[in-house]
Every structure is written in C-alpha cells, then in structure tokens.
Design a protein around this motif. Structure first.
Motif, PDB file in Angstrom:
ATOM      1  N   VAL A  95       0.868  -1.185   0.000  1.00  0.00           N
ATOM      2  CA  VAL A  95       0.000   0.000   0.000  1.00  0.00           C
ATOM      3  C   VAL A  95       0.902   1.230   0.000  1.00  0.00           C
ATOM      4  O   VAL A  95       1.610   1.498   0.977  1.00  0.00           O
ATOM      5  CB  VAL A  95      -0.947   0.024   1.223  1.00  0.00           C
ATOM      6  CG1 VAL A  95      -1.796   1.296   1.214  1.00  0.00           C
ATOM      7  CG2 VAL A  95      -1.838  -1.226   1.239  1.00  0.00           C
ATOM      8  N   ASN A  96       0.902   1.958  -1.112  1.00  0.00           N
ATOM      9  CA  ASN A  96       1.700   3.172  -1.228  1.00  0.00           C
ATOM     10  C   ASN A  96       0.889   4.365  -0.731  1.00  0.00           C
ATOM     11  O   ASN A  96      -0.168   4.683  -1.290  1.00  0.00           O
ATOM     12  CB  ASN A  96       2.111   3.399  -2.686  1.00  0.00           C
ATOM     13  CG  ASN A  96       3.164   2.412  -3.128  1.00  0.00           C
ATOM     14  OD1 ASN A  96       4.178   2.232  -2.447  1.00  0.00           O
ATOM     15  ND2 ASN A  96       2.930   1.741  -4.250  1.00  0.00           N
ATOM     16  N   ASN A  97       1.407   5.009   0.298  1.00  0.00           N
ATOM     17  CA  ASN A  97       0.694   6.112   0.930  1.00  0.00           C
ATOM     18  C   ASN A  97       1.708   6.922   1.722  1.00  0.00           C
ATOM     19  O   ASN A  97       2.594   6.358   2.359  1.00  0.00           O
ATOM     20  CB  ASN A  97      -0.378   5.532   1.879  1.00  0.00           C
ATOM     21  CG  ASN A  97      -1.076   6.611   2.677  1.00  0.00           C
ATOM     22  OD1 ASN A  97      -1.634   7.545   2.128  1.00  0.00           O
ATOM     23  ND2 ASN A  97      -1.044   6.475   4.001  1.00  0.00           N
ATOM     24  N   THR A  98       1.585   8.240   1.661  1.00  0.00           N
ATOM     25  CA  THR A  98       2.489   9.095   2.449  1.00  0.00           C
ATOM     26  C   THR A  98       1.875  10.481   2.574  1.00  0.00           C
ATOM     27  O   THR A  98       0.767  10.723   2.088  1.00  0.00           O
ATOM     28  CB  THR A  98       3.888   9.160   1.800  1.00  0.00           C
ATOM     29  OG1 THR A  98       4.759   9.927   2.643  1.00  0.00           O
ATOM     30  CG2 THR A  98       3.852   9.782   0.423  1.00  0.00           C
ATOM     31  N   GLY A  99       2.586  11.372   3.244  1.00  0.00           N
ATOM     32  CA  GLY A  99       2.051  12.717   3.439  1.00  0.00           C
ATOM     33  C   GLY A  99       1.890  13.463   2.123  1.00  0.00           C
ATOM     34  O   GLY A  99       2.716  13.339   1.223  1.00  0.00           O
ATOM     35  N   GLY A 100       0.808  14.219   2.030  1.00  0.00           N
ATOM     36  CA  GLY A 100       0.529  14.972   0.796  1.00  0.00           C
ATOM     37  C   GLY A 100       1.470  16.162   0.644  1.00  0.00           C
ATOM     38  O   GLY A 100       1.963  16.708   1.632  1.00  0.00           O
ATOM     39  N   PRO A 101       1.736  16.575  -0.615  1.00  0.00           N
ATOM     40  CA  PRO A 101       2.580  17.741  -0.858  1.00  0.00           C
ATOM     41  C   PRO A 101       1.963  19.020  -0.278  1.00  0.00           C
ATOM     42  O   PRO A 101       0.746  19.102  -0.107  1.00  0.00           O
ATOM     43  CB  PRO A 101       2.634  17.834  -2.389  1.00  0.00           C
ATOM     44  CG  PRO A 101       2.277  16.467  -2.873  1.00  0.00           C
ATOM     45  CD  PRO A 101       1.319  15.916  -1.854  1.00  0.00           C
ATOM     46  N   VAL A 109      -1.851  -1.123  -3.993  1.00  0.00           N
ATOM     47  CA  VAL A 109      -2.904  -0.104  -3.871  1.00  0.00           C
ATOM     48  C   VAL A 109      -2.230   1.224  -3.545  1.00  0.00           C
ATOM     49  O   VAL A 109      -1.455   1.321  -2.588  1.00  0.00           O
ATOM     50  CB  VAL A 109      -3.919  -0.477  -2.761  1.00  0.00           C
ATOM     51  CG1 VAL A 109      -4.919   0.653  -2.549  1.00  0.00           C
ATOM     52  CG2 VAL A 109      -4.655  -1.774  -3.113  1.00  0.00           C
ATOM     53  N   ASN A 110      -2.527   2.232  -4.355  1.00  0.00           N
ATOM     54  CA  ASN A 110      -1.945   3.555  -4.151  1.00  0.00           C
ATOM     55  C   ASN A 110      -3.025   4.514  -3.665  1.00  0.00           C
ATOM     56  O   ASN A 110      -4.079   4.620  -4.293  1.00  0.00           O
ATOM     57  CB  ASN A 110      -1.369   4.079  -5.471  1.00  0.00           C
ATOM     58  CG  ASN A 110      -0.460   3.059  -6.125  1.00  0.00           C
ATOM     59  OD1 ASN A 110       0.506   2.617  -5.511  1.00  0.00           O
ATOM     60  ND2 ASN A 110      -0.786   2.641  -7.348  1.00  0.00           N
ATOM     61  N   ILE A 111      -2.735   5.192  -2.561  1.00  0.00           N
ATOM     62  CA  ILE A 111      -3.687   6.185  -2.056  1.00  0.00           C
ATOM     63  C   ILE A 111      -3.287   7.513  -2.690  1.00  0.00           C
ATOM     64  O   ILE A 111      -2.248   8.091  -2.330  1.00  0.00           O
ATOM     65  CB  ILE A 111      -3.641   6.280  -0.505  1.00  0.00           C
ATOM     66  CG1 ILE A 111      -3.818   4.893   0.124  1.00  0.00           C
ATOM     67  CG2 ILE A 111      -4.696   7.259  -0.005  1.00  0.00           C
ATOM     68  CD1 ILE A 111      -5.087   4.162  -0.258  1.00  0.00           C
TER      69      ILE A 111
END
Ligand code: NAP
Length: 258
Positions: A86-92, A136-138
């Motif tokens: 699951v690819n997910n991290t803080g938004g720009p 799955v990419n958020i």
C-alpha cells in the motif's frame, strides 16, 4: 466473497495515522501480517501493538530521503515474502502551481513516485513467485479533476496514476493487480490542516470553509478512514482479483465527472 488474508504479508506505508493506519488495521483484521512504514518511531511502536493478530512489525524512514528508504527496506524486507503493497504518504504542501519552486516538485515526486517505485521493485519478486500481488496507491480525486490550491499535488498524483496504470498492464499476467484509491474529503490530520490553510488564505473561519466543502458532497459529510480501509482491503483480497488498473473514487459522490 473471499476477504481472507491469512498467510499474506502487507507493507503499508504512511501507517501511523489517518487512512494508512486504518488500512493496516483492516488488513490485519482479515488475517494479514502487516509491516508498518513511516517516520515517527514512537507512534509506530504503539500502533504495532494495537493491530489484531500476530507477527506485525515496522520500519522507520522519512520518505523524503530516498536512500534512507531503500536501505531500511532492503534490510527490513529485502527478499521478503510480501503479497500486498500500500503506497501512501504525506501529501505535498498546498499552493498555486505557478508559484511553486522546482524543489517542491522534486520533493513531492521523490516522496510519492520514487519511493513507490523503489518498494515495488523490492517486493515484486515475492509477488511473482506467489502469483499473487496487490498494489494499492492512495492518491487523490485530483486525478479526475484538479483541485484548486493543490498545484504540486495535482501534478504528482497524475504521475502516480499513469505509473500505476502502466504497471497494471505489465503485471496483470503475474496475478498482480495495481489500483488507485482516490479519497474525497476524509476526516484525518491532512484535511484539518488543509482547512486551516484555506481559512488563513481566504480570511474566513474554519467552520465556513468546512461547511462549504461539505455542501459539495452529495453524501453530505466527510468520509472516514475506515471507509477507505474497507475499499483497500477488498482490492487486496482474493475477491479483488479481476479489478486491475482502475482509479476508484471513494468520495461520497463529490467528484463531478463521469
Ligand atoms: N484526508 C483527505 O481528505 C485526503 C484526500 C485526498 C487525498 N489525501 C491524501 O492521502 C494521503 C494520506 O492522507 P491522510 O489524510 O491519511 O494523511 P495523514 O493523516 O496526514 O497521515 C499521513 C501518514 O503518512 C506518514 N508520512 C507523512 N509524511 C511522511 C514522510 N515524509 N515519510 C514517511 N511517512 C510519512 C505519516 O506518518 P509519520 O508522521 O509517522 O511519518 C502518516 O502516517 C496523503 O497523500 C493525502 O494528501 C487525503
């Protein structure tokens, strides 16, 4: 319907809070062994103890440091037997695109695309060997309609969506699916900070900003992280096998395109 993830291992990025945490929890609920991945070690230590089931662990790295991510992932999961990423991290950071510095694009593209590519390449051999992979990419509904005031984010989400679609074409033959979830307005720290930024930029109260946002959603409310987690878990499950290369909006109907 088969949601059973017993015997599966999942790497869930950005999983100390918000949607990533909810996804980690639901994957574990369905039987997966989860590796959490984020920056805050204290939070990771605490979260890992709250996941249902056994055998969960965590990795610590800042996704703005690609080499650091690669090293941690190589030692922590290199050659590991994972079937779910699951690819997910803080938004720009928000802002108008014509004012954005090149360095802002560089940071965002590394944090989102380069980290995802690095992790994918580490986990791919295991997925191929298992003839079972779920990526799955958020990302964001901005893939469908750009969101005003999120210039760098809109650009990088588009790159992620194209990356994912291309990979779905290449990897489908190995029992691997690649899909994007496009969250609408979801009740997390990210949305609170976006509301606060808009309030300051527009000189209006946070309540006004939030009411305006809610009025744009046919469902009449913000979504919850658990609603994103349910969708992600279905995509990761055996029952999700024939859903590949899609961008699924989970937004209460907000995005105004077909
Ligand atoms: N909430 C919404 O309404 C919404 C809507 C559309 C899209 N999105 C996007 O969906 C994604 C997740 O949103 P969210 O609302 O769940 O966010 P969130 O509550 O702010 O959580 C972000 C997660 O990512 C981790 N993270 C942040 N920066 C990181 C970095 N540099 N390296 C490693 N991990 C990092 C955080 O953990 P640590 O602090 O421990 O590192 C945290 O676990 C974001 O990209 C966001 O922009 C959100």
């Amino acid at each position: 319907m088969d949601l059973n993830l017993n015997g599966k291992r999942a790497l869930v990025c950005g999983s100390t809070q918000g949607m990533g945490l909810a996804i980690a929890r639901e994957l574990a609920n369905q039987g997966a062994r989860v590796t959490l991945f984020a920056r805050n070690e204290n939070a990771l230590k605490e979260v890992v103890t709250t996941l249902p089931g056994e055998g969960h662990d965590y990795l610590v790295a800042d996704f703005d440091n690609l080499e650091g991510v690669r090293k941690k992932a190589l030692t922590g999961i290199g050659g590991g037997d994972y079937q779910i990423l699951v690819n997910n991290t803080g938004g720009p950071a928000p802002g108008k695109i014509y004012e954005a510095e090149i360095s802002e694009f560089e940071v965002a593209i590394k944090r989102h695309l380069y980290v995802s590519q690095t992790l994918l390449q580490l986990l791919l051999p295991g997925m191929k060997a298992a003839n079972y992979g779920r990526i799955v990419n958020i990302i964001s509904t901005s893939v469908k309609i750009p969101i005003p005031g999120l210039g760098v984010s809109n650009t990088v989400r588009g790159a992620m969506a194209s990356w994912a679609k291309t990979m779905a074409n290449e990897l489908g033959q190995f029992g691997i699916t690649v899909n994007n979830i496009l969250p609408g307005f979801i009740n997390t720290g990210r949305i609170t900070s976006l509301i606060s930024n808009r309030s300051k930029a527009q000189g209006r109260t946070e309540e006004e900003i939030k009411a305006e946002m809610v009025s744009s959603i046919p469902a009449g409310r913000f979504g919850e992280s658990e609603e994103i987690a349910d969708c992600a878990t279905f995509l990761c499950s055996p029952s999700g096998a024939y859903i590949n290369g899609t961008s699924l909006r989970v937004d209460g109907g907000r995005t105004g395109s077909i």
